[in-house]
Design a protein around this motif. Structure first.
Motif, PDB file in Angstrom:
ATOM      1  N   PRO A 194      -0.624   3.341   7.053  1.00 14.09           N
ATOM      2  CA  PRO A 194      -0.784   1.958   6.588  1.00 14.09           C
ATOM      3  C   PRO A 194       0.285   1.060   7.220  1.00 14.09           C
ATOM      4  CG  PRO A 194       0.288   3.254   4.887  1.00 14.09           C
ATOM      5  CD  PRO A 194      -0.014   4.205   6.013  1.00 14.09           C
ATOM      6  N   VAL A 195       0.075   0.702   8.476  1.00  9.23           N
ATOM      7  CA  VAL A 195       0.975  -0.187   9.205  1.00  9.23           C
ATOM      8  C   VAL A 195       0.134  -1.272   9.872  1.00  9.23           C
ATOM      9  CG1 VAL A 195       2.703   1.617   9.670  1.00  9.23           C
ATOM     10  CG2 VAL A 195       0.864   1.185  11.335  1.00  9.23           C
ATOM     11  N   VAL A 196       0.804  -2.323  10.324  1.00  5.47           N
ATOM     12  CA  VAL A 196       0.165  -3.301  11.204  1.00  5.47           C
ATOM     13  C   VAL A 196       0.534  -2.908  12.630  1.00  5.47           C
ATOM     14  CG1 VAL A 196      -0.076  -5.721  11.823  1.00  5.47           C
ATOM     15  CG2 VAL A 196       0.405  -5.091   9.455  1.00  5.47           C
ATOM     16  N   ALA A 197      -0.440  -2.529  13.434  1.00  6.57           N
ATOM     17  CA  ALA A 197      -0.202  -2.146  14.821  1.00  6.57           C
ATOM     18  C   ALA A 197      -0.724  -3.255  15.724  1.00  6.57           C
ATOM     19  CB  ALA A 197      -0.888  -0.823  15.144  1.00  6.57           C
ATOM     20  N   ILE A 257       5.431  -3.156  10.828  1.00  8.16           N
ATOM     21  CA  ILE A 257       4.741  -3.657  12.016  1.00  8.16           C
ATOM     22  C   ILE A 257       5.163  -2.806  13.211  1.00  8.16           C
ATOM     23  CG2 ILE A 257       4.307  -5.630  13.526  1.00  8.16           C
ATOM     24  CD1 ILE A 257       5.157  -7.470  11.267  1.00  8.16           C
ATOM     25  N   VAL A 258       4.181  -2.232  13.897  1.00 11.97           N
ATOM     26  CA  VAL A 258       4.434  -1.473  15.117  1.00 11.97           C
ATOM     27  C   VAL A 258       3.914  -2.297  16.289  1.00 11.97           C
ATOM     28  CG1 VAL A 258       4.048   0.674  16.369  1.00 11.97           C
ATOM     29  CG2 VAL A 258       4.181   0.697  13.864  1.00 11.97           C
ATOM     30  N   TRP A 259       4.826  -2.712  17.153  1.00 18.88           N
ATOM     31  CA  TRP A 259       4.457  -3.478  18.341  1.00 18.88           C
ATOM     32  C   TRP A 259       4.158  -2.487  19.456  1.00 18.88           C
ATOM     33  CZ3 TRP A 259       3.760  -8.570  17.585  1.00 18.88           C
ATOM     34  CH2 TRP A 259       4.395  -9.157  16.478  1.00 18.88           C
ATOM     35  N   VAL A 260       2.935  -2.512  19.980  1.00 15.14           N
ATOM     36  CA  VAL A 260       2.490  -1.527  20.969  1.00 15.14           C
ATOM     37  C   VAL A 260       2.324  -2.221  22.316  1.00 15.14           C
ATOM     38  CG1 VAL A 260       0.794   0.268  21.488  1.00 15.14           C
ATOM     39  CG2 VAL A 260       1.250  -0.352  19.097  1.00 15.14           C
ATOM     40  N   ALA A 281       0.834  -1.206   0.000  1.00 14.35           N
ATOM     41  CA  ALA A 281       0.000   0.000   0.000  1.00 14.35           C
ATOM     42  C   ALA A 281       0.868   1.256   0.000  1.00 14.35           C
ATOM     43  CB  ALA A 281      -0.927   0.000   1.220  1.00 14.35           C
ATOM     44  N   ARG A 282       1.954   1.232   0.772  1.00 20.73           N
ATOM     45  CA  ARG A 282       2.832   2.410   0.820  1.00 20.73           C
ATOM     46  C   ARG A 282       3.611   2.590  -0.474  1.00 20.73           C
ATOM     47  NH1 ARG A 282       4.285   0.232   5.613  1.00 20.73           N
ATOM     48  NH2 ARG A 282       6.416  -0.116   4.914  1.00 20.73           N
ATOM     49  N   GLN A 283       3.884   1.509  -1.158  1.00 23.52           N
ATOM     50  CA  GLN A 283       4.665   1.584  -2.392  1.00 23.52           C
ATOM     51  C   GLN A 283       3.774   1.692  -3.630  1.00 23.52           C
ATOM     52  OE1 GLN A 283       7.046  -1.969  -2.161  1.00 23.52           O
ATOM     53  NE2 GLN A 283       8.518  -1.074  -0.724  1.00 23.52           N
ATOM     54  N   GLY A 284       2.465   1.812  -3.408  1.00 21.11           N
ATOM     55  CA  GLY A 284       1.526   1.880  -4.516  1.00 21.11           C
ATOM     56  C   GLY A 284       1.529   3.235  -5.195  1.00 21.11           C
ATOM     57  N   GLY A 337      -3.529   8.526   4.846  1.00 19.50           N
ATOM     58  CA  GLY A 337      -4.908   8.070   4.952  1.00 19.50           C
ATOM     59  C   GLY A 337      -5.443   7.406   3.711  1.00 19.50           C
ATOM     60  N   SER A 338      -4.570   7.196   2.677  1.00 19.40           N
ATOM     61  CA  SER A 338      -5.046   6.568   1.451  1.00 19.40           C
ATOM     62  C   SER A 338      -5.453   5.120   1.689  1.00 19.40           C
ATOM     63  CB  SER A 338      -3.966   6.639   0.364  1.00 19.40           C
ATOM     64  OG  SER A 338      -2.782   5.989   0.801  1.00 19.40           O
ATOM     65  N   ARG A 339      -4.852   4.474   2.693  1.00 12.75           N
ATOM     66  CA  ARG A 339      -5.280   3.141   3.084  1.00 12.75           C
ATOM     67  C   ARG A 339      -5.115   2.994   4.588  1.00 12.75           C
ATOM     68  NH1 ARG A 339      -4.303  -2.916   0.745  1.00 12.75           N
ATOM     69  NH2 ARG A 339      -5.031  -3.988   2.600  1.00 12.75           N
ATOM     70  N   ARG A 340      -6.154   2.513   5.245  1.00 14.99           N
ATOM     71  CA  ARG A 340      -6.060   2.322   6.684  1.00 14.99           C
ATOM     72  C   ARG A 340      -5.170   1.134   6.995  1.00 14.99           C
ATOM     73  NH1 ARG A 340      -7.914  -0.065  11.285  1.00 14.99           N
ATOM     74  NH2 ARG A 340      -8.371   1.362  13.011  1.00 14.99           N
ATOM     75  N   GLY A 341      -4.466   1.213   8.120  1.00 15.80           N
ATOM     76  CA  GLY A 341      -3.647   0.100   8.563  1.00 15.80           C
ATOM     77  C   GLY A 341      -4.492  -1.026   9.143  1.00 15.80           C
TER      78      GLY A 341
END
Length: 291
Positions: free
Chosen positions: A191-194, A169-172, A25-28, A34-38
């Motif tokens: 657009p990340v995996v949280a 990936i953001v580890w919270v 999504a980020r490289q699209g 906000g163009s794509r939600r994570g």
């Protein structure tokens, strides 16, 4: 709340698969914010669901989350009790296992990890331990935020740091329910995996002892942790566990029905309300070399 029927292995592969989608999504063709939600991933246990049962905000976050995983063994038992004819896993997806499994899967790939939460000391120890175990994994940033509500400008700066690090990936690790809210907000902005991963930071870093395997396997980890930190956790387990059990009993006492009125057991997502709903997932496959 929908709980995904994943095994330990398929859960880790699903998270890696989501990370690949976020990178694409980020490289699209568009890089607009906000163009794509994570994709927000939540490790849920009895306490998390008990909180959501009385907190509409947390309930809304979990109800709309990309992925909820059963971090507590009682959640697994509740799912199996409420959906007796569904072929559901008998073991949970433990937060520290998910963290280390995903790191193992993403060694020597392009997946970037970001560690957000806990104290600077725990975060440093966690960073060193992950580097030691998984030298081929990529950690592109760490942050220990202050233990207070962040100002608007501080939240904006945090988002920009994660964006600049090109994290996948953001580890919270901020504790429930704070980490669940942060994970959801991050996914609204990037657009990340949280992944709201609970006490995994402390356990993997060696800052806190883990319960013996037999206690973790038999749903008694809460008792071990209560013995280690009685002053901090007694209210959480006394009232949280009681509310969870009451909610499960309340839901089990009435049939789970779809909109058509038929009793439903398996499916993508049940349409009835209640404390726990079953969501069936096909385990994601990870192509060799990258997610």
């Amino acid at each position: 709340m929908p709980i995904t029927a994943h095994t330990r292995d398929s859960a880790a592969r699903h998270v890696v698969h989501l990370a690949g989608l976020m990178r694409e999504a980020r490289q699209g063709p568009t890089d607009e914010p906000g163009s794509r939600r994570g994709s927000d991933v939540h490790l849920t246990n009895a306490y998390t669901l008990a909180l959501a049962d009385r907190d509409p905000g947390l309930r809304a976050i979990l109800s709309s989350a990309s992925l909820n995983l059963p971090d507590g063994q009682p959640v697994v038992w509740a799912n199996r009790l409420l959906h007796p004819t569904a072929a559901l896993p008998s073991t949970r997806v433990y937060g520290p296992d998910l963290l280390t499994d995903v790191f193992a899967l993403t060694q020597h790939t392009e997946v970037n990890h970001y560690l957000l939460g806990s104290t600077p000391q725990v975060l440093d120890a966690l960073h060193r331990e992950l580097r030691r175990r998984y030298p081929g994994a990529r950690i592109v940033g760490t942050c220990s935020p202050p233990f207070r509500p962040l100002r608007v400008d501080e939240r904006r700066q945090q988002v920009e740091r994660i964006r600049s690090a090109a994290a996948d990936i953001v580890w919270v690790g901020l504790g429930t329910p704070k980490q669940d809210r942060w994970a959801s907000e991050l996914c609204d902005a990037l657009p990340v995996v949280a992944v709201a991963v609970g006490a995994a930071f402390d356990f993997v870093a060696g800052n806190k002892p883990q319960a013996p395997h037999w206690m973790r396997h038999n749903g008694l980890e809460w008792l071990f942790r209560l013995g280690c930190e009685p002053r901090r956790l007694w209210r959480r387990y006394l009232f949280g566990n009681a509310r969870f059990v009451h909610g499960v009993v309340r839901q089990a006492s009435r049939p789970v029905r779809t909109d058509s009125g038929a009793v439903a057991v398996a499916g993508d997502r049940l349409n009835s309300g209640g404390l726990v709903r079953h969501r069936r997932e096909i385990p994601a496959r990870v192509p060799e070399g990258r997610p």
